[in-house]
Design a protein around this motif. Structure first.
Motif, PDB file in Angstrom:
ATOM      1  N   GLU A  13     -32.680   1.656  72.259  1.00  0.00           N
ATOM      2  CA  GLU A  13     -33.053   0.240  72.238  1.00  0.00           C
ATOM      3  C   GLU A  13     -31.843  -0.675  72.314  1.00  0.00           C
ATOM      4  OE1 GLU A  13     -35.781  -2.856  69.554  1.00  0.00           O
ATOM      5  OE2 GLU A  13     -35.386  -0.821  68.845  1.00  0.00           O
ATOM      6  N   LYS A  39     -31.049  -3.510  75.217  1.00  0.00           N
ATOM      7  CA  LYS A  39     -30.810  -4.924  74.908  1.00  0.00           C
ATOM      8  C   LYS A  39     -29.507  -5.412  75.525  1.00  0.00           C
ATOM      9  CE  LYS A  39     -33.515  -5.304  70.639  1.00  0.00           C
ATOM     10  NZ  LYS A  39     -33.488  -5.502  69.177  1.00  0.00           N
ATOM     11  N   HIS A  78     -40.150  -4.535  76.391  1.00  0.00           N
ATOM     12  CA  HIS A  78     -40.066  -5.338  75.170  1.00  0.00           C
ATOM     13  C   HIS A  78     -38.860  -6.265  75.195  1.00  0.00           C
ATOM     14  CE1 HIS A  78     -39.539  -6.034  70.732  1.00  0.00           C
ATOM     15  NE2 HIS A  78     -40.853  -6.142  70.819  1.00  0.00           N
ATOM     16  N   ALA A  79     -37.735  -5.787  75.725  1.00  0.00           N
ATOM     17  CA  ALA A  79     -36.534  -6.617  75.799  1.00  0.00           C
ATOM     18  C   ALA A  79     -36.694  -7.743  76.819  1.00  0.00           C
ATOM     19  CB  ALA A  79     -35.327  -5.748  76.153  1.00  0.00           C
ATOM     20  N   SER A 103     -34.084   5.127  76.423  1.00  0.00           N
ATOM     21  CA  SER A 103     -34.653   5.466  75.115  1.00  0.00           C
ATOM     22  C   SER A 103     -33.825   4.913  73.958  1.00  0.00           C
ATOM     23  CB  SER A 103     -34.797   6.983  74.965  1.00  0.00           C
ATOM     24  OG  SER A 103     -33.534   7.628  74.948  1.00  0.00           O
ATOM     25  N   ASN A 162     -39.181   0.044  75.565  1.00  0.00           N
ATOM     26  CA  ASN A 162     -37.925  -0.630  75.227  1.00  0.00           C
ATOM     27  C   ASN A 162     -37.550  -1.682  76.266  1.00  0.00           C
ATOM     28  OD1 ASN A 162     -37.303   0.662  72.800  1.00  0.00           O
ATOM     29  ND2 ASN A 162     -36.097   2.272  73.771  1.00  0.00           N
TER      30      ASN A 162
END
Length: 308
Positions: free
Chosen positions: A78, A82, A134-135, A76, A131
């Motif tokens: 971000e 990453k 998306h990464a 959770s 997250n």
């Protein structure tokens, strides 16, 4: 179809220190994948942290001759996600597979639940999944290859008493999958959802001992491995448990069309059985498919020609 293998592939598995995640990670590694073992090491309700479980799985994979690294990112968070993706890229230069499995439970009836508990569960399951995906997304787009699995649950698809937070987060996987499937298709990114029923610490209090033996995580992982394979389908909700597999689909009935003065709540009530009649149900191919269907139905009911 030939043997499924993952030689040369790199996978991230979240919540991989125990239970289903561990089983998925070991299954991927056994067939040649390099695996990032992500686990924050929290208890079932999301409290506490420990790297012990993730490191233990890494050692299991290395003992079988595989490659793995551990990362304790809170999905959770971000920035932490990453960093995990950056470390995977630094180690192996690509990410092919993203298995979103991490989760927590904070069960209570809705009337007794604090909204902080609702938000926390949604943050881990839904925002955490987004997250990580998306990464990985730009990497997969550049590679023109990606396989992503989201994890849903019967609690989200069908409901379960005392799990409004968990059920809401798990139901959201359907919408996320549908859109990512569409957006990823041109870049050979396939997105599916696993809806498992397994005996893990998440279900330890809910299942009798004999059922727990039948519902071992290892009975589900073969389905997951297919969903992330080179020849995987896309936009599939695969139910899995105890070696049983089934597809969950969303259908819409043909319904009725009410025009002008006929379009009243009383008319809806009077014809509700017809609205729900499943004999002519169909699977729509997207949100716009529903829009088109309704507009064409209305045009036909009014004797209009709609060039669509």
């Amino acid at each position: 179809m030939g043997a499924i293998d993952f030689k040369g592939r790199v996978a991230i598995v979240t919540g991989a220190g125990v239970g289903l995640g561990r089983s998925h990670a070991l299954g991927l590694a056994a067939r040649g994948a390099k695996v990032v073992i992500n686990d924050l090491g929290v208890s079932r309700d999301g409290t506490g942290t420990s790297s012990e479980a993730a490191l233990s799985v890494v050692e299991e994979i290395k003992a079988m001759g595989g490659e793995a690294i551990a990362h304790g990112a809170d999905v959770s968070d971000e920035a932490a996600v990453k960093d995990m993706v950056a470390q995977a890229m630094a180690a192996w230069g690509r990410i092919d597979i993203c298995v979103n499995n991490a989760g927590i439970l904070m069960d209570k009836t809705f009337s007794k639940m604090e909204m902080s508990a609702f938000r926390k569960v949604v943050d881990v399951h839904l925002i955490g999944t987004a997250n990580v995906a998306h990464a990985c997304w730009p990497i997969m787009r550049e590679q023109k290859y990606g396989r992503i699995v989201l994890t849903s649950s019967a609690s989200g698809l069908y409901g379960n008493f005392g799990q409004s937070n968990y059920g809401a987060a798990k139901a959201a996987m359907l919408g996320l999958m549908n859109v990512l499937h569409m957006e990823g298709a041109r870049d050979n990114i396939r997105v599916n959802t696993l809806a498992p029923t397994a005996a893990t610490r998440m279900t330890a209090d809910l299942l009798p001992p004999e059922a727990q033996e039948l519902l071992a995580p290892e009975t589900i992982t073969p389905g997951l491995l297919y969903l992330v394979s080179e020849d995987a389908p896309s936009q599939v909700i695969l139910g899995a448990g105890a070696g049983s597999y089934a597809e969950t689909r969303v259908y819409e009935t043909q319904g009725i069309t009410l025009i002008g003065d006929e379009n009243t709540p009383e008319a809806v009530a009077a014809q509700f059985d017809q609205i729900r009649d499943d004999k002519t149900q169909e699977q729509l191919d997207g949100a716009f498919g529903q829009t088109k269907k309704y507009a064409l139905n209305a045009a036909q009911a009014q004797g209009l020609k709609l060039d669509w």
